[in-house]
Design an enzyme around this catalytic site. Structure first.
Site, PDB file in Angstrom:
ATOM      1  N   HIS A 156      22.594 -67.755   9.530  1.00 25.97           N
ATOM      2  CA  HIS A 156      21.913 -68.906   8.874  1.00 25.97           C
ATOM      3  C   HIS A 156      22.945 -69.461   8.884  1.00 25.97           C
ATOM      4  O   HIS A 156      23.155 -70.693   7.757  1.00 25.97           O
ATOM      5  CB  HIS A 156      21.874 -67.810   7.082  1.00 25.97           C
ATOM      6  CG  HIS A 156      21.669 -66.510   6.989  1.00 25.97           C
ATOM      7  ND1 HIS A 156      19.936 -67.050   6.532  1.00 25.97           N
ATOM      8  CD2 HIS A 156      21.880 -65.271   7.007  1.00 25.97           C
ATOM      9  CE1 HIS A 156      19.330 -65.824   6.595  1.00 25.97           C
ATOM     10  NE2 HIS A 156      20.471 -65.004   6.330  1.00 25.97           N
ATOM     11  N   SER A 277      26.393 -95.289  24.818  1.00 29.83           N
ATOM     12  CA  SER A 277      25.405 -95.850  23.185  1.00 29.83           C
ATOM     13  C   SER A 277      25.464 -97.206  23.927  1.00 29.83           C
ATOM     14  O   SER A 277      25.937 -97.908  24.704  1.00 29.83           O
ATOM     15  CB  SER A 277      25.791 -95.751  22.118  1.00 29.83           C
ATOM     16  OG  SER A 277      25.859 -97.028  21.374  1.00 29.83           O
ATOM     17  N   LYS A 283      30.563 -94.267  21.486  1.00 29.21           N
ATOM     18  CA  LYS A 283      29.985 -93.113  21.373  1.00 29.21           C
ATOM     19  C   LYS A 283      29.947 -92.134  22.637  1.00 29.21           C
ATOM     20  O   LYS A 283      30.329 -92.349  24.106  1.00 29.21           O
ATOM     21  CB  LYS A 283      28.735 -93.279  20.900  1.00 29.21           C
ATOM     22  CG  LYS A 283      28.041 -93.755  19.976  1.00 29.21           C
ATOM     23  CD  LYS A 283      28.308 -92.372  19.092  1.00 29.21           C
ATOM     24  CE  LYS A 283      27.630 -91.611  18.632  1.00 29.21           C
ATOM     25  NZ  LYS A 283      25.742 -91.820  17.910  1.00 29.21           N
ATOM     26  N   GLU A 290      20.093 -82.066  24.217  1.00 28.18           N
ATOM     27  CA  GLU A 290      18.909 -83.243  23.793  1.00 28.18           C
ATOM     28  C   GLU A 290      17.950 -82.792  24.550  1.00 28.18           C
ATOM     29  O   GLU A 290      16.766 -83.220  23.885  1.00 28.18           O
ATOM     30  CB  GLU A 290      19.290 -83.934  23.654  1.00 28.18           C
ATOM     31  CG  GLU A 290      20.344 -84.071  22.439  1.00 28.18           C
ATOM     32  CD  GLU A 290      20.936 -85.295  21.790  1.00 28.18           C
ATOM     33  OE1 GLU A 290      20.373 -86.441  21.498  1.00 28.18           O
ATOM     34  OE2 GLU A 290      22.068 -85.224  21.575  1.00 28.18           O
TER      35      GLU A 290
END
Ligand code: ARG
Length: 458
Positions: A156, A277, A283, A290
């Site tokens: 979980h 970024s 960043k 992803e």
């Protein structure tokens, strides 16, 4: 321009039909399979006395010429030719004349496309296996370095029990091994030649299907021609195989994304495989995992697409089936680049062992060990032991201290049967190494598992 099938028509096809109907702009990818299939077919026709040996030589020379035109980029792919089969046959006949017109004896585009596409898919099953093994080797290298690196095992997404990072990666090695077996199974099951089935019912010509099967590397010939020309299970299988593999890759990717966050800080992807970024100068983004996660969705789309194309088709061939190729090509290319980039990302990724170990200091990861201690040393039934441990955890929460660091006096207060030797059991590394059951996380067991993969990959 006259179509190969123009005989029964009085008017020529509209250009809109050409645009709509053609597959040549993408099925040209199968040109090698198509030419090899034609060489095998023609050789068989010659052996059976259906073509003369001179005709065979002309056909083979002609096909070689076509192949070099395709490879040098001078071949003219024409939408009016509809598909690669007719495009290649037309060019062959331009090059060699009448013998070219005999090549299609005892053959239909229906068995032709079934051969070409099946062989492409079979080959890709094996090529993907090779790429998967390379990925597994890199994962194994990292896993072997970290069979003693503690990390919080979770359920979980909550701290559960201490494990080690090598064990965690070992779980992915298991998934990848099953993926490989699926590709290999599909290869074996589908390595059956459609050639000689012709349009749907076989052919009255005296063909030797075994000869073409052998020339093309198939294990055997298909049993029923009607089934063979309409079967696309092999394509569905590779789509399913890739989908399942991508699902596994996606789960690992999701973890890498999480692990790369400041909140986790378990890994850092190398600069080579990270992105920045356009607005936020600080960043460093994990675009690679992803995108792997995202591309998985597209691959599922191809699987669902083809399942849906096939579901209502009466026997045998229907033009709907032409929609089988683009999704497979796309999924295969996605699989190939995904495997390669994931391998590189893992190879160059920094593992922050210290952060993994520090993360174990919160969340009472050794609570189950206290319950197990109460069962084993104090002969308390597990359900009761679970409750007592729960009280100890509640005390820890109150004191804001992890169970593994709690002063013994508090434990004794909760249950007088607990003795000082409990402290060793609550220690996190002890907890991890105590799980020595087969397949467990103990470093010795982890190493055993990794050894299994080392042998497998040899
Ligand atoms: N381009 C077709 C396909 O990919 C080849 C088979 C066509 N056969 C036919 N009878 N129209 O499915």
């Amino acid at each position: 321009m006259d179509k190969m099938w123009s005989g029964r028509f009085n008017a020529s096809a509209s250009s809109l039909l050409d645009q709509f109907n053609a597959s040549i702009m993408y099925d040209r990818k199968l040109y090698k399979e198509d030419i090899e299939g034609s060489v095998a077919h023609a050789s068989m026709l010659a052996k059976q006395g259906i073509l003369t040996s001179e005709e065979l030589i002309e056909i083979i020379d002609g096909l070689n010429q076509v192949r070099s035109e395709i490879e040098s980029g001078s071949f003219e792919w024409n939408i009016q030719d509809e598909d690669l089969h007719m495009g290649i046959e037309k060019r062959l006949t331009q090059l060699i004349g009448d013998s070219g017109k005999k090549l299609h004896t005892a053959r239909s585009r229906n068995d032709q496309v079934a051969v070409d596409f099946r062989r492409y898919v079979l080959r890709k099953n094996l090529e993907i296996v090779d790429l998967m093994k390379l990925l597994m080797k890199e994962v194994l290298v990292v896993a072997e370095k970290h069979s003693e690196t503690l990390m919080p095992g979770m359920t979980h997404l909550q701290h559960a029990q201490p494990i080690n990072f090598g064990f965690h990666l070992g779980a992915y090695l298991c998934m990848f091994k099953r993926d490989i077996q699926r590709f290999e199974d599909s290869y074996k099951r589908n390595n059956i030649s459609p050639l000689g089935c012709a349009a749907l019912a076989g052919t009255p010509h005296n063909v030797d299907r075994n000869m073409t099967a052998e020339m093309l590397g198939f294990d055997s010939v298909s049993v029923n021609c009607l089934d063979t020309v309409s079967d696309r299970d092999f394509a569905l299988e590779i789509l399913f195989n890739i989908s399942t593999m991508m699902m596994h890759i996606s789960r690992l990717s999701e973890e890498i994304v999480m692990w790369s966050s400041y909140e986790f800080g378990f890994v850092e992807l190398s600069d080579e495989y990270s992105t920045g970024s356009s607005i936020m100068p600080q960043k460093k983004n994990p675009d690679v995992p992803e995108l792997l996660r995202g591309k998985t969705g597209r691959v599922y789309g191809s699987l669902m697409g083809l399942l849906t194309v096939m579901k209502g088709l009466p026997l045998a061939y229907n033009k709907d089936t032409q929609e089988d190729k683009e999704g497979v090509f796309d999924a295969v290319e996605t699989a190939e680049i995904s495997l390669e980039i994931l391998k590189e990302a893992i190879k160059t990724m920094e593992v922050k062992s210290q952060n993994m170990e520090s993360a174990c200091a919160i969340g009472h990861l050794s609570a189950t060990d206290l319950a197990d201690y109460l069962v084993e040393k104090c002969e308390i039934p597990f359900r009761e032991a679970h409750f007592i441990t729960g009280r100890a955890v509640a005390k820890g929460e109150e004191l804001k201290i992890d169970l593994s660091k709690m002063d013994f006096k508090y434990l004794k207060e909760i249950d007088a049967r607990i003795n000082e030797d409990v402290m060793a059991y609550l220690e996190l590394r002890h907890s991890m190494n105590a799980r020595t059951s087969e397949g467990g996380t103990a470093s010795v067991r982890t190493e055993e598992q990794l050894e299994h993969f080392k042998n497998y990959l040899k």
